[in-house]
Design a protein around this motif. Structure first.
Motif, PDB file in Angstrom:
ATOM      1  N   SER A  63     -19.651  17.517   9.670  1.00 32.75           N
ATOM      2  CA  SER A  63     -19.984  16.289  10.722  1.00 32.75           C
ATOM      3  C   SER A  63     -20.354  15.147  10.288  1.00 32.75           C
ATOM      4  N   ALA A  64     -21.316  14.898   8.854  1.00 25.68           N
ATOM      5  CA  ALA A  64     -22.029  13.836   8.581  1.00 25.68           C
ATOM      6  C   ALA A  64     -20.967  13.005   8.027  1.00 25.68           C
ATOM      7  N   GLN A  73     -28.256   9.917   9.970  1.00 25.08           N
ATOM      8  CA  GLN A  73     -28.412  11.235  10.181  1.00 25.08           C
ATOM      9  C   GLN A  73     -28.959  11.784  11.920  1.00 25.08           C
ATOM     10  N   THR A  74     -28.149  12.101  12.506  1.00 27.62           N
ATOM     11  CA  THR A  74     -28.623  12.580  13.760  1.00 27.62           C
ATOM     12  C   THR A  74     -28.679  14.117  13.787  1.00 27.62           C
ATOM     13  N   THR A  79     -27.892  20.435   9.473  1.00 27.22           N
ATOM     14  CA  THR A  79     -27.300  21.843   9.540  1.00 27.22           C
ATOM     15  C   THR A  79     -28.635  22.618   9.235  1.00 27.22           C
ATOM     16  N   GLY A  80     -28.353  23.896   9.277  1.00 25.87           N
ATOM     17  CA  GLY A  80     -29.466  24.883   8.802  1.00 25.87           C
ATOM     18  C   GLY A  80     -30.734  24.565   9.696  1.00 25.87           C
ATOM     19  N   LYS A  81     -31.976  24.900   8.966  1.00 26.58           N
ATOM     20  CA  LYS A  81     -32.979  24.929   9.421  1.00 26.58           C
ATOM     21  C   LYS A  81     -33.435  23.553  10.090  1.00 26.58           C
ATOM     22  N   ARG A  82     -33.207  22.455   9.596  1.00 24.87           N
ATOM     23  CA  ARG A  82     -33.375  21.141  10.126  1.00 24.87           C
ATOM     24  C   ARG A  82     -32.487  21.003  11.357  1.00 24.87           C
ATOM     25  N   HIS A  83     -31.443  21.552  11.434  1.00 23.77           N
ATOM     26  CA  HIS A  83     -30.748  21.334  12.929  1.00 23.77           C
ATOM     27  C   HIS A  83     -31.396  22.067  13.838  1.00 23.77           C
TER      28      HIS A  83
END
Length: 199
Positions: A63-64, A73-74, A79-83
Motif C-alpha cells: 500500500s505504501a 507514511q500513514t 504494516t506489522g507491529k506499527r500498524h
C-alpha cells in the motif's frame, strides 16, 4: 464485447451506465483482466477472493507504493507491529457498540439532513448531492472538522485521489489540507474534544 475492447474503457473517467454488466462480462473472462485507468494500461481484479488476497499481499501490492510518495507514511500504509499499535489508538471508535451508537446519532440523521436539502426536486444528480457528500461528511464529523468546511474537505479528498495521475493538483491539495489542520490540531492538544483528532 471481446477481450481487447476492455482497453477502450477508461475505468477512471468513462461514463459507464452499464458498469455492472461490463464487470460481469469481465468476471467471466477471469479473475484478473487487462483494462485502462487514467489513460494507462491497468489490471482489473474482478472477483472478491482475488481482491482480498491482493489486499493481504504486501509483497506484491504494498500500500505504501501509492500513498507514501504524496502523504508520507500513514496507518493505511503501515504494516506489522506499527500498524497494530496505531490502529489500536483509534479502534475504540469502530467497535460494534460504537458503530451501533454512531448509526443512530450520526449516520442516519446525517443521511436525512442531506436528503432534506433535495426538497421537492423530482430530478437530481444523486452522486453530487448525496453519494459524494455523505461519506465525506461522516468522516469529517468523526474527525471533528468544522461542519462549514465539509465542502472544502471533500474537494481536497477528490484531488488526493487523483494522485499519481495529477501529482501537481494532489500535492497542492495535500499542502492546503495540512496547513488547514495545523491550527485545529493545536487547539485539540490544548483542549481535547470528543473526536478522533483529539486521540
Amino acid at each position: 464485447m471481446g477481450k481487447s475492447s476492455w482497453q477502450e474503457i477508461d475505468f477512471a473517467t468513462a461514463r459507464a451506465p452499464d458498469l455492472h454488466a461490463v464487470l460481469a462480462k469481465m468476471r467471466q473472462e477471469g479473475p484478473v483482466v487487462s483494462g485502462r485507468l487514467h489513460g494507462q494500461p491497468a489490471w482489473v481484479i474482478t472477483r472478491h477472493a482475488e481482491l482480498r488476497a491482493a489486499f493481504k499481499d504486501e509483497t506484491h501490492f504494498h500500500s505504501a507504493t501509492i500513498q507514501e510518495p504524496l502523504v508520507g507514511q500513514t496507518m493505511q500504509s503501515m504494516t506489522g507491529k506499527r500498524h497494530r499499535h496505531n490502529r489500536g489508538l483509534v479502534s475504540f471508535a469502530f467497535v460494534p457498540s460504537a458503530i451501533a451508537e454512531m448509526a443512530d446519532t450520526l449516520v442516519e440523521p446525517l443521511a436525512h439532513e442531506l436528503l432534506s436539502e433535495i426538497g421537492s426536486e423530482r430530478e437530481f444528480d444523486l452522486i453530487s448531492v448525496f453519494t459524494h457528500r455523505f461519506p465525506a461528511a461522516v468522516i469529517t464529523r468523526m474527525l471533528g472538522i468544522p461542519v462549514h468546511d465539509e465542502k472544502q474537505f471533500l474537494d481536497w479528498a477528490i484531488k488526493l485521489f487523483q494522485f499519481p495521475w495529477d501529482p501537481t493538483g494532489a500535492r497542492a491539495a495535500w499542502q492546503s489540507f495540512t496547513d488547514y489542520l495545523k491550527p485545529i490540531l493545536k487547539e485539540r492538544r490544548e483542549a481535547p474534544a470528543d473526536d478522533l483528532l483529539s486521540v
